[in-house]
Structures are given as structure tokens and as C-alpha cells.
Design a protein around this motif. Structure first.
Motif, PDB file in Angstrom:
ATOM      1  N   ASP A  25       0.802  -1.208   0.000  1.00 15.27           N
ATOM      2  CA  ASP A  25       0.000   0.000   0.000  1.00 15.27           C
ATOM      3  C   ASP A  25       0.837   1.261   0.000  1.00 15.27           C
ATOM      4  O   ASP A  25       0.295   2.353  -0.144  1.00 15.27           O
ATOM      5  CB  ASP A  25      -0.958   0.009   1.198  1.00 15.27           C
ATOM      6  CG  ASP A  25      -0.235  -0.074   2.518  1.00 15.27           C
ATOM      7  OD1 ASP A  25      -0.924   0.093   3.537  1.00 15.27           O
ATOM      8  OD2 ASP A  25       0.982  -0.317   2.531  1.00 15.27           O
ATOM      9  N   ASN A  33      -8.485  -1.649  -1.437  1.00 12.70           N
ATOM     10  CA  ASN A  33      -8.077  -2.587  -0.399  1.00 12.70           C
ATOM     11  C   ASN A  33      -7.870  -3.994  -0.930  1.00 12.70           C
ATOM     12  O   ASN A  33      -7.023  -4.733  -0.423  1.00 12.70           O
ATOM     13  CB  ASN A  33      -9.111  -2.598   0.726  1.00 12.70           C
ATOM     14  CG  ASN A  33      -8.997  -1.394   1.636  1.00 12.70           C
ATOM     15  OD1 ASN A  33      -8.002  -0.677   1.596  1.00 12.70           O
ATOM     16  ND2 ASN A  33     -10.019  -1.160   2.441  1.00 12.70           N
ATOM     17  N   TYR A  37      -4.344  -5.254   0.393  1.00 12.98           N
ATOM     18  CA  TYR A  37      -4.320  -6.105   1.573  1.00 12.98           C
ATOM     19  C   TYR A  37      -4.656  -7.557   1.243  1.00 12.98           C
ATOM     20  O   TYR A  37      -5.818  -7.941   1.232  1.00 12.98           O
ATOM     21  CB  TYR A  37      -5.286  -5.578   2.636  1.00 12.98           C
ATOM     22  CG  TYR A  37      -4.872  -4.249   3.214  1.00 12.98           C
ATOM     23  CD1 TYR A  37      -3.804  -4.162   4.106  1.00 12.98           C
ATOM     24  CD2 TYR A  37      -5.535  -3.076   2.850  1.00 12.98           C
ATOM     25  CE1 TYR A  37      -3.407  -2.941   4.633  1.00 12.98           C
ATOM     26  CE2 TYR A  37      -5.153  -1.847   3.379  1.00 12.98           C
ATOM     27  CZ  TYR A  37      -4.094  -1.787   4.268  1.00 12.98           C
ATOM     28  OH  TYR A  37      -3.699  -0.577   4.780  1.00 12.98           O
ATOM     29  N   ASP A  49      -9.372  -4.315  11.140  1.00 13.43           N
ATOM     30  CA  ASP A  49      -9.632  -5.242  10.035  1.00 13.43           C
ATOM     31  C   ASP A  49     -10.695  -6.228  10.508  1.00 13.43           C
ATOM     32  O   ASP A  49     -10.456  -7.034  11.410  1.00 13.43           O
ATOM     33  CB  ASP A  49      -8.346  -5.963   9.653  1.00 13.43           C
ATOM     34  CG  ASP A  49      -8.514  -6.887   8.442  1.00 13.43           C
ATOM     35  OD1 ASP A  49      -9.652  -7.065   7.963  1.00 13.43           O
ATOM     36  OD2 ASP A  49      -7.495  -7.431   7.977  1.00 13.43           O
ATOM     37  N   GLN A 267     -14.621  -4.315  -4.689  1.00 13.96           N
ATOM     38  CA  GLN A 267     -14.513  -3.253  -3.693  1.00 13.96           C
ATOM     39  C   GLN A 267     -15.789  -2.411  -3.737  1.00 13.96           C
ATOM     40  O   GLN A 267     -16.014  -1.645  -4.678  1.00 13.96           O
ATOM     41  CB  GLN A 267     -13.294  -2.373  -3.979  1.00 13.96           C
ATOM     42  CG  GLN A 267     -12.947  -1.414  -2.864  1.00 13.96           C
ATOM     43  CD  GLN A 267     -12.275  -2.108  -1.685  1.00 13.96           C
ATOM     44  OE1 GLN A 267     -11.446  -2.989  -1.867  1.00 13.96           O
ATOM     45  NE2 GLN A 267     -12.635  -1.713  -0.475  1.00 13.96           N
TER      46      GLN A 267
END
Length: 301
Positions: A25, A33, A37, A49, A267
Motif C-alpha cells: 500500500d 483494499n 491487503y 480489520d 470493492q
């Protein structure tokens, strides 16, 4: 005599650990994300998280007989909560909670959502929780991490005893034993940011009185490979292959299976993403030969 068939089918419900595919990131703040991640990447200090993952495993075949069998279905809902500690994104601490609902005796797969506890065909409840820690062992390799969790059972008996119903001699709920789980994560992004390879080795050491659980005194090793393609920063499609091997450490029971599948992830907002996965158990020994349907939500903020 205990019905090993019911005991081991739930081992097919492994899929409480899938998947976000990412880049570091620090490279590009515009990445979503799902790119930033993976399970390999840890969140920073003060971040949270949360992942809610739901797995439905259903089967009408197994390695114990030829042809079809009465349907058995096992649903697992897993909630994982982590927060970052320290200033270098190398430590996360949290907890994992597992809720299960299982039905047998040829009931419909969707009956797991009735939670009716019908005698001889259904059981449900919160079955385990685990304190957990994630860490990056080598500061120079941020895309390699380890997740270590200690699962504490909340069930008194794995299988309820009752008179056989449609050939079933009990309803299995969950393992009645302690599990030390260690998961090793690594990912690699190819030039162009469109393709990524994610690998995992999940190890589960089950211990306790072997009379209490079919899995006690065994070591389960589950390597997995996941190939992801990003048509855009907010959407990914993936293919996966996993193999699970249970090694006998004194319980006189060994088991293995291989599963293939695929899925998508999107997302939804800056913080929230959704994923869907499908897997099929293509071979195995001492196991069910079913399929899984999975959906999960993950929020990072």
C-alpha cells in the motif's frame, strides 16, 4: 461405535481463510483494499480489520461408499477482528469466533439457515473462539507473514447420540479439542499489476483425549495456491487449488483431499469489499466429496 463419516465431513469446511490480493500500500495510494491487503499484508497502528466469512459445504458423495448418499450440509460463519499495534505494520492482534449450523438425514442444504435443532437431523451454535496474532517475521519481506491462533472449543460433544435416522447415527457439530493453528502467507505481484500469485500453508495441530475428538493427536497440513487477475483496481477474479493432509500422531486416523475452485472479489466502498468463492472436492481419502459455496465481507478502516 462412532460414525467416522459424520466426524470427518466437516473437515471439508476449511475455507474460513480466503482471500484479498494486493500490492504494497505504500506503492500507490489509489489502489483499493483488495489490491493492497492480502492476508500477507498487515494493517497499521490504530487500524481495524473485520472479516465476516460464510462457508456452506454440502455433499451427497464420499469415499466411504459408491453412488449417492443422503445429503449432509455444514455451514460455518467466521468472524475475524484484528487491530494494528506498533508503528511498523509488523504486528496485529485480534480474535476469531466460529458459529456452525449442520443438518443431515437428506435435509435440504438451505435448512442449515433454519437453526431448528431438530432432534436427529440438526445442530447449531457458537462452537469455538481463538485469540490470534499476525506478524511479519522479516522486516525486509513485508509480503510474508504468519497468523498464529489458539482455538478453544465450546462444544461438550462432537456428535449427539440418538437412534439412527435415514442411516445417520448422530449429528456432528464441531471438533471437541484444542487446535493450535499457524498459517504462513506469501504473495507475489507480476509486472503490470494485473496478475498476482498468493500462496498459503495452513497447519493445525489438534490435541487432547483422542476419545473426545476424531482429530485429536493429529496434524493437518493444507497448502494452497491462488492466482488472481485484476481487470480493474476494484475487481478481481481468481482460481485456486488446495490440498489437505491429516497426519496421524497417535489417533489412528489419517485423511486427505484435494479441492479446486474459483471466485470473484469487488470493492464496494473505500473500506468495504465483498467476495464469493466456489470449490469442489475432486478427490480424497476418508472424506466427503462435496462442494462449498462461500461469501464474505471485509472492512478495513
Amino acid at each position: 461405535m462412532k460414525n467416522f463419516k459424520n466426524y470427518i465431513l466437516l473437515s471439508g469446511i476449511l475455507m474460513c481463510s480466503f482471500i484479498g490480493f494486493s500490492q504494497d500500500d505504500t506503492d500507490n495510494q489509489s489502489r483499493s483494499n483488495i489490491q493492497q491487503y492480502t492476508p500477507s499484508k498487515l494493517i497499521g497502528k490504530g487500524q481495524w480489520d473485520l472479516k465476516w466469512f460464510n462457508n456452506l459445504y454440502t455433499q451427497t458423495e464420499s469415499t466411504f461408499s459408491d453412488g449417492t448418499e443422503p445429503r449432509q450440509t455444514f455451514f460455518t460463519s467466521t468472524l475475524e477482528v484484528y487491530t494494528g499495534v506498533g508503528s511498523n505494520k509488523r504486528w496485529n492482534v485480534g480474535a476469531i469466533f466460529e458459529f456452525r449450523s449442520n443438518v443431515v438425514a437428506d435435509r435440504s442444504a438451505l435448512d442449515v439457515f433454519k437453526f431448528d435443532g431438530e432432534t436427529g437431523t440438526a445442530r447449531s451454535g457458537l462452537t469455538s473462539f481463538a485469540p490470534s496474532v499476525k506478524f511479519v517475521p522479516f522486516a525486509s519481506v513485508s509480503n510474508f507473514s504468519i497468523q498464529s491462533s489458539f482455538f478453544i472449543p465450546l462444544v461438550d460433544n462432537e456428535t449427539e447420540d440418538f437412534l439412527p435416522v435415514n442411516g445417520n447415527g448422530g449429528v456432528f457439530l464441531d471438533q471437541n479439542g484444542y487446535i493450535w493453528q499457524n498459517r504462513f502467507f506469501y504473495d507475489h505481484t507480476f509486472p503490470g499489476d494485473k496478475w498476482q500469485l498468493f500462496t498459503e500453508l495452513n497447519t493445525e495441530l489438534s490435541f487432547g483425549d483422542k476419545e473426545e475428538s476424531f482429530a485429536n493427536n493429529s496434524l493437518n497440513l493444507t497448502p494452497g495456491v491462488f492466482l488472481s487477475y485484476f481487470p480493474s483496481s476494484k475487481f478481481t477474479v481468481l482460481a485456486l487449488a488446495q490440498h489437505s493432509q491429516r497426519l496421524d500422531l497417535g489417533n489412528d486416523f489419517a485423511q486427505d483431499f484435494t479441492a479446486l475452485g474459483g471466485g470473484v472479489k469487488y470493492q464496494l466502498t473505500q473500506a468495504l469489499n465483498i467476495e464469493g468463492l466456489y470449490t469442489n472436492f475432486v478427490r480424497g481419502s476418508n472424506t466427503g466429496l462435496g462442494e462449498t459455496f462461500n461469501i464474505g465481507l471485509r472492512a478495513i478502516f
